[in-house]
Design a protein around this motif. Structure first.
Motif, mmCIF file in Angstrom:
data_model
loop_
_atom_site.group_PDB
_atom_site.id
_atom_site.type_symbol
_atom_site.label_atom_id
_atom_site.label_comp_id
_atom_site.label_asym_id
_atom_site.label_seq_id
_atom_site.Cartn_x
_atom_site.Cartn_y
_atom_site.Cartn_z
ATOM 1 N N LYS A 20 -6.377 52.336 -38.317
ATOM 2 C CA LYS A 20 -5.896 51.821 -39.609
ATOM 3 C C LYS A 20 -6.895 50.837 -40.189
ATOM 4 C CE LYS A 20 -0.971 52.202 -38.418
ATOM 5 N NZ LYS A 20 0.255 51.421 -38.117
ATOM 6 N N MET A 21 -7.404 49.947 -39.340
ATOM 7 C CA MET A 21 -8.375 48.958 -39.806
ATOM 8 C C MET A 21 -9.686 49.627 -40.231
ATOM 9 S SD MET A 21 -6.899 46.063 -39.909
ATOM 10 C CE MET A 21 -5.476 47.069 -40.434
ATOM 11 N N THR A 22 -10.084 50.669 -39.503
ATOM 12 C CA THR A 22 -11.307 51.377 -39.873
ATOM 13 C C THR A 22 -11.139 52.075 -41.214
ATOM 14 O OG1 THR A 22 -11.948 51.696 -37.563
ATOM 15 C CG2 THR A 22 -12.919 53.191 -39.185
ATOM 16 N N ALA A 23 -9.987 52.723 -41.420
ATOM 17 C CA ALA A 23 -9.718 53.357 -42.716
ATOM 18 C C ALA A 23 -9.778 52.326 -43.841
ATOM 19 C CB ALA A 23 -8.353 54.042 -42.696
ATOM 20 N N MET A 24 -9.209 51.142 -43.574
ATOM 21 C CA MET A 24 -9.239 50.085 -44.580
ATOM 22 C C MET A 24 -10.665 49.602 -44.829
ATOM 23 S SD MET A 24 -7.215 46.414 -44.683
ATOM 24 C CE MET A 24 -5.675 47.142 -45.242
ATOM 25 N N LEU A 25 -11.441 49.409 -43.751
ATOM 26 C CA LEU A 25 -12.800 48.900 -43.911
ATOM 27 C C LEU A 25 -13.720 49.909 -44.593
ATOM 28 C CD1 LEU A 25 -13.276 46.969 -40.554
ATOM 29 C CD2 LEU A 25 -13.181 45.996 -42.855
ATOM 30 N N ILE A 26 -13.485 51.197 -44.394
ATOM 31 C CA ILE A 26 -14.255 52.196 -45.131
ATOM 32 C C ILE A 26 -14.023 52.007 -46.625
ATOM 33 C CG2 ILE A 26 -14.446 54.659 -45.664
ATOM 34 C CD1 ILE A 26 -13.899 55.226 -42.707
ATOM 35 N N GLY A 27 -12.760 51.806 -47.001
ATOM 36 C CA GLY A 27 -12.454 51.540 -48.407
ATOM 37 C C GLY A 27 -13.113 50.265 -48.903
ATOM 38 N N VAL A 28 -13.111 49.228 -48.059
ATOM 39 C CA VAL A 28 -13.732 47.950 -48.441
ATOM 40 C C VAL A 28 -15.211 48.146 -48.760
ATOM 41 C CG1 VAL A 28 -14.486 45.699 -47.591
ATOM 42 C CG2 VAL A 28 -12.130 46.441 -47.224
ATOM 43 N N GLY A 150 -7.893 49.093 -48.663
ATOM 44 C CA GLY A 150 -9.252 48.642 -48.423
ATOM 45 C C GLY A 150 -10.124 48.759 -49.657
ATOM 46 N N SER A 151 -9.915 49.829 -50.428
ATOM 47 C CA SER A 151 -10.655 49.998 -51.677
ATOM 48 C C SER A 151 -10.359 48.855 -52.636
ATOM 49 C CB SER A 151 -10.284 51.334 -52.332
ATOM 50 O OG SER A 151 -10.526 52.411 -51.463
ATOM 51 N N VAL A 152 -9.088 48.500 -52.714
ATOM 52 C CA VAL A 152 -8.666 47.397 -53.574
ATOM 53 C C VAL A 152 -9.289 46.087 -53.081
ATOM 54 C CG1 VAL A 152 -6.678 46.033 -54.331
ATOM 55 C CG2 VAL A 152 -6.524 48.536 -54.242
ATOM 56 N N LEU A 153 -9.211 45.858 -51.764
ATOM 57 C CA LEU A 153 -9.770 44.640 -51.186
ATOM 58 C C LEU A 153 -11.281 44.580 -51.400
ATOM 59 C CD1 LEU A 153 -9.342 42.068 -49.530
ATOM 60 C CD2 LEU A 153 -9.585 43.448 -47.448
ATOM 61 N N GLY A 154 -11.961 45.716 -51.241
ATOM 62 C CA GLY A 154 -13.400 45.755 -51.480
ATOM 63 C C GLY A 154 -13.748 45.458 -52.921
ATOM 64 N N GLY A 155 -12.946 45.996 -53.847
ATOM 65 C CA GLY A 155 -13.165 45.703 -55.258
ATOM 66 C C GLY A 155 -13.055 44.222 -55.551
ATOM 67 N N PHE A 156 -12.074 43.578 -54.921
ATOM 68 C CA PHE A 156 -11.924 42.122 -55.098
ATOM 69 C C PHE A 156 -13.068 41.363 -54.440
ATOM 70 C CE2 PHE A 156 -10.578 38.352 -52.642
ATOM 71 C CZ PHE A 156 -10.544 37.434 -53.691
ATOM 72 N N LEU A 157 -13.364 41.679 -53.172
ATOM 73 C CA LEU A 157 -14.366 40.911 -52.431
ATOM 74 C C LEU A 157 -15.745 41.006 -53.072
ATOM 75 C CD1 LEU A 157 -13.399 41.638 -48.701
ATOM 76 C CD2 LEU A 157 -13.155 39.490 -49.960
ATOM 77 N N GLY A 158 -16.103 42.186 -53.588
ATOM 78 C CA GLY A 158 -17.403 42.322 -54.227
ATOM 79 C C GLY A 158 -17.549 41.355 -55.393
ATOM 80 N N ARG A 159 -16.554 41.320 -56.262
ATOM 81 C CA ARG A 159 -16.588 40.416 -57.417
ATOM 82 C C ARG A 159 -16.523 38.952 -56.965
ATOM 83 N NH1 ARG A 159 -12.841 44.889 -58.778
ATOM 84 N NH2 ARG A 159 -13.356 45.782 -60.804
ATOM 85 N N PHE A 160 -15.636 38.682 -56.000
ATOM 86 C CA PHE A 160 -15.415 37.310 -55.549
ATOM 87 C C PHE A 160 -16.656 36.739 -54.868
ATOM 88 C CE2 PHE A 160 -13.922 34.139 -52.476
ATOM 89 C CZ PHE A 160 -13.107 33.346 -53.278
ATOM 90 N N ILE A 161 -17.231 37.513 -53.937
ATOM 91 C CA ILE A 161 -18.397 37.048 -53.200
ATOM 92 C C ILE A 161 -19.580 36.838 -54.138
ATOM 93 C CG2 ILE A 161 -20.116 37.695 -51.462
ATOM 94 C CD1 ILE A 161 -17.841 39.131 -49.961
ATOM 95 N N LEU A 162 -19.841 37.829 -55.005
ATOM 96 C CA LEU A 162 -21.010 37.728 -55.880
ATOM 97 C C LEU A 162 -20.857 36.587 -56.884
ATOM 98 C CD1 LEU A 162 -23.742 39.021 -56.481
ATOM 99 C CD2 LEU A 162 -22.602 40.438 -58.191
ATOM 100 N N GLY A 163 -19.651 36.439 -57.443
ATOM 101 C CA GLY A 163 -19.443 35.379 -58.416
ATOM 102 C C GLY A 163 -19.667 34.000 -57.835
ATOM 103 N N HIS A 164 -19.154 33.763 -56.632
ATOM 104 C CA HIS A 164 -19.308 32.450 -56.002
ATOM 105 C C HIS A 164 -20.705 32.250 -55.433
ATOM 106 C CE1 HIS A 164 -15.340 30.667 -56.401
ATOM 107 N NE2 HIS A 164 -14.832 31.875 -56.205
ATOM 108 N N LEU A 165 -21.288 33.300 -54.848
ATOM 109 C CA LEU A 165 -22.646 33.154 -54.326
ATOM 110 C C LEU A 165 -23.639 32.868 -55.447
ATOM 111 C CD1 LEU A 165 -22.989 35.873 -51.533
ATOM 112 C CD2 LEU A 165 -22.917 33.400 -51.266
ATOM 113 N N TYR A 265 -6.481 41.325 -57.492
ATOM 114 C CA TYR A 265 -6.672 42.554 -56.732
ATOM 115 C C TYR A 265 -5.951 42.502 -55.392
ATOM 116 C CZ TYR A 265 -9.894 45.723 -59.109
ATOM 117 O OH TYR A 265 -10.432 46.661 -59.929
ATOM 118 N N LEU A 266 -5.803 41.303 -54.840
ATOM 119 C CA LEU A 266 -5.147 41.168 -53.543
ATOM 120 C C LEU A 266 -3.687 41.601 -53.610
ATOM 121 C CD1 LEU A 266 -6.677 37.786 -52.355
ATOM 122 C CD2 LEU A 266 -7.386 40.115 -51.790
ATOM 123 N N ILE A 267 -3.095 41.521 -54.785
ATOM 124 C CA ILE A 267 -1.737 42.031 -54.954
ATOM 125 C C ILE A 267 -1.705 43.526 -54.639
ATOM 126 C CG2 ILE A 267 0.140 42.409 -56.613
ATOM 127 C CD1 ILE A 267 -0.819 39.881 -58.049
ATOM 128 N N GLY A 268 -2.795 44.222 -55.056
ATOM 129 C CA GLY A 268 -2.882 45.653 -54.780
ATOM 130 C C GLY A 268 -2.937 45.969 -53.301
#
Length: 402
Positions: A20-28, A150-165, A265-268
């Motif tokens: 399950k975690m691997t499926a999620m991380l692939i989406g991330v 995971g796709s939703v989480l990846g969409g959020f993390l990409g924007r979140f990480i890049l914006g803050h970095l 996005y985390l709501i998703g």
């Protein structure tokens, strides 16, 4: 049959926690890069003296490449296998991600964004085919929901990480960091994703063309692909140009604050697994219609003035989109039994073509009439999505509720 040294698994058993975690991380990791640029669009407009349409197409370049490559990656995967393509695509994705840091113009950045998109179907299309082949019944829906989460989480993390970095080290160094994360994701998937046990190669090109022709006349595939077009049109159009709207007066949000906006996005991530229960009870069509109506309500709410109300609006809008996406790819996995990877490729071609159209048309709409005009374009496309779900999606033998 594809084999490797990974631990074998029984597709009749409930999916393990690791799977399950691997499926999620692939989406991330599939979506970590696709929309990350949205949080720094105002900065890129200043750095490269770019217009709204130019930065919109920098977003759309990636989804355009995904649309172009999806059917071909589907054919390739049906011929040579699943896991090796997923891992290879993740490794390739890291290369243009690092090269973005060297961009000297909005045009060169757009080229690297396009190359990023060429690798994404090798992750998304092939993963859906893999899950549809290796698992049955509720296990497919459960793993698909983890993948979409995971796709939703990846969409959020990409924007979140890049914006803050960007605020800490600048967007160029931030993209090097994103490339390293992607390599780490490839190594994780290579280690934990089990080898296919039910894959049967279809290496003949003529067979692939025949399957392609069958899919293009299959109502399940065509209606899902058209719906996917509307879904990503709405998501890309909304989340690309709401950034420009909120960077202007009276809000004046910074890149870090814009990155925080994507926390909706985390709501998703929460909503999408719960959508499995909605699908089991009400069926795909009713669930999709309800979700599209949710999205329309959310888009309308963004026309309000207060920032907190706009956040509620985009939360409702995105939740509806995520439910629609999960229901639609589950619809394909349930109803298409031959050439699944190619069917997924056709779906993603329509899905990402919608994202490209959303980036372009909403860019023109925003340049012409700012956010208000953009909202009416989004609502028009969502009405079309309602018609597709109501008329084009047919009953399935597996779910009498549809």
């Amino acid at each position: 049959m594809q084999t490797d040294s990974s631990t074998p698994f029984n597709s009749l058993q409930a999916p393990s926690f690791v799977l399950k975690m691997t499926a999620m991380l692939i989406g991330v990791f599939a979506f970590l890069q696709v929309y990350s640029i949205q949080s720094i669009l105002p900065v890129l407009m200043l750095d490269f003296k770019a217009s709204e349409v130019q930065v919109g197409m920098a977003v759309g370049a990636t989804v355009m490449a995904v649309a172009i490559m999806s059917p071909f990656l589907g054919m390739l995967s049906d011929a040579v296998g699943r896991k090796s393509i997923i891992v290879g695509a993740l490794l390739f994705l890291a290369i243009p991600t690092a090269l973005i840091a060297h961009s000297q113009s909005i045009e060169s950045l757009t080229i690297w964004r396009f190359l990023q998109g060429l690798s994404v179907p090798g992750i998304t299309v092939v993963t859906i085919a893999y899950l549809g082949e290796e698992f049955k019944g509720h296990a497919v829906a459960e793993l698909m929901s983890y993948y979409v989460s995971g796709s939703v989480l990846g969409g959020f993390l990409g924007r979140f990480i890049l914006g803050h970095l960007h605020e800490w080290v600048g967007w160029r160094i931030a993209y090097y960091f994103m490339a390293v994360l992607t390599v780490a994701g490839a190594l994780w998937v290579a280690k934990t994703l089990p080898a296919s046990q039910h894959f049967v190669a279809s290496p003949k090109f003529r067979t692939s063309l025949t399957t392609l022709g069958n899919h293009l006349t299959n109502r399940y595939v065509v209606s899902a692909s058209l719906l996917g077009f509307c879904v990503l049109f709405s998501l890309v159009g909304c989340f690309t140009f709401i950034n420009l709207h909120l960077a202007q007066q009276p809000y004046h949000l910074t890149t870090g604050q814009l990155a925080n906006i994507f926390a909706v996005y985390l709501i998703g991530v929460i909503i999408t697994p719960l959508s499995t229960k909605l699908l089991q009870r009400f069926g795909s069509v009713r669930t999709i219609i309800t979700a599209v109506l949710m999205s329309m309500l959310g888009v309308l709410i963004t026309l309000s003035g207060p920032l907190w109300l706009i956040l509620i609006g985009i939360s409702i809008m995105s939740s509806g989109v995520f439910i629609t996406q999960s229901a639609t790819i589950g619809y394909i996995a349930t109803n298409v039994h031959h050439g699944r990877s190619l069917a997924s490729g056709i779906y993603y071609m329509g899905y990402y073509a919608g994202g490209t159209a959303g980036a372009w048309l909403c860019g023109l709409a925003y340049a012409y009439g700012q956010w208000h005009f953009t909202v009416w374009v989004l609502l028009t496309v969502q009405v079309i999505a309602l018609l597709i779900a109501s008329i084009g999606m047919v009953k399935t033998s597996n779910n009498p509720a549809d």
